[in-house]
Write a protein that holds these residues in place. Structure first.
Motif, short mmCIF file in Angstrom:
data_model
loop_
_atom_site.label_atom_id
_atom_site.label_comp_id
_atom_site.label_asym_id
_atom_site.label_seq_id
_atom_site.Cartn_x
_atom_site.Cartn_y
_atom_site.Cartn_z
N LYS A 57 101.83 20.47 17.42
CA LYS A 57 101.40 19.10 17.71
C LYS A 57 102.60 18.20 18.03
O LYS A 57 102.54 17.37 18.93
N VAL A 58 103.67 18.35 17.27
CA VAL A 58 104.90 17.59 17.54
C VAL A 58 105.39 17.91 18.95
O VAL A 58 105.75 17.00 19.72
N ARG A 59 105.41 19.17 19.29
CA ARG A 59 105.89 19.59 20.60
C ARG A 59 105.05 18.96 21.72
O ARG A 59 105.59 18.52 22.73
N GLN A 60 103.73 18.88 21.53
CA GLN A 60 102.85 18.25 22.53
C GLN A 60 103.21 16.78 22.73
O GLN A 60 103.32 16.32 23.87
N VAL A 61 103.41 16.08 21.63
CA VAL A 61 103.77 14.66 21.72
C VAL A 61 105.13 14.48 22.39
O VAL A 61 105.30 13.63 23.26
N VAL A 62 106.08 15.30 22.00
CA VAL A 62 107.43 15.22 22.55
C VAL A 62 107.41 15.45 24.06
O VAL A 62 108.06 14.73 24.82
N GLU A 63 106.66 16.45 24.50
CA GLU A 63 106.59 16.75 25.93
C GLU A 63 105.82 15.68 26.69
O GLU A 63 106.24 15.27 27.78
N THR A 64 104.72 15.21 26.13
CA THR A 64 103.91 14.19 26.80
C THR A 64 104.68 12.88 26.95
O THR A 64 104.64 12.25 28.01
N ASP A 65 105.38 12.48 25.89
CA ASP A 65 106.08 11.20 25.90
C ASP A 65 107.55 11.31 26.30
O ASP A 65 108.28 10.33 26.25
N HIS A 66 107.98 12.52 26.66
CA HIS A 66 109.37 12.76 27.10
C HIS A 66 110.39 12.27 26.07
O HIS A 66 111.32 11.54 26.40
N SER B 260 119.66 13.56 21.84
CA SER B 260 119.21 12.70 20.76
C SER B 260 119.81 13.13 19.43
O SER B 260 120.24 14.26 19.27
N ASN B 261 119.80 12.22 18.49
CA ASN B 261 120.30 12.57 17.16
C ASN B 261 119.15 12.61 16.15
O ASN B 261 119.33 12.28 14.99
N ILE B 262 117.96 13.02 16.60
CA ILE B 262 116.78 13.09 15.75
C ILE B 262 116.39 14.53 15.50
O ILE B 262 116.31 15.33 16.42
N ALA B 263 116.15 14.85 14.22
CA ALA B 263 115.66 16.18 13.83
C ALA B 263 114.31 16.00 13.14
O ALA B 263 114.14 15.09 12.33
N ILE B 264 113.35 16.85 13.49
CA ILE B 264 112.03 16.80 12.86
C ILE B 264 111.78 18.13 12.17
O ILE B 264 111.92 19.20 12.79
N PHE B 265 111.42 18.05 10.89
CA PHE B 265 111.10 19.24 10.11
C PHE B 265 109.65 19.16 9.65
O PHE B 265 109.21 18.12 9.15
N ASP C 176 113.41 12.80 23.51
CA ASP C 176 114.57 13.67 23.39
C ASP C 176 114.91 13.89 21.91
O ASP C 176 115.19 12.92 21.20
N LEU C 177 114.82 15.12 21.47
CA LEU C 177 115.13 15.47 20.08
C LEU C 177 116.29 16.43 20.01
O LEU C 177 116.47 17.26 20.90
#
Length: 67
Positions: A16-25, A2-7, A27-28
């Protein structure tokens, strides 16, 4: 990749971001806790690594947007 960066400014927010990313699969390219004075430099670095979308909040987002 992915071409997305979260700061975010705090570790608990990243967790919390990591939980959402893993739950919803989602790609960051990058997820990172950053200090506000480093927001612009971190965004520039992410862009040079291929990020096309940067997600930030509050003053960090404002600083990135201004620069």
């Amino acid at each position: 990749m992915s071409n997305i960066a979260i700061f975010v400014p705090r570790q608990d927010m990243l967790d919390k971001v990591r939980q959402v990313v893993e739950t919803d699969h989602i790609d960051l390219q990058q997820m990172k806790v950053i200090e506000t004075p480093n927001a612009v430099n971190e965004a520039r670095l992410a862009i040079t690594k291929g990020a096309g979308i940067i997600i930030a909040r509050g003053i960090q987002a404002l600083l990135i947007k201004r620069h």
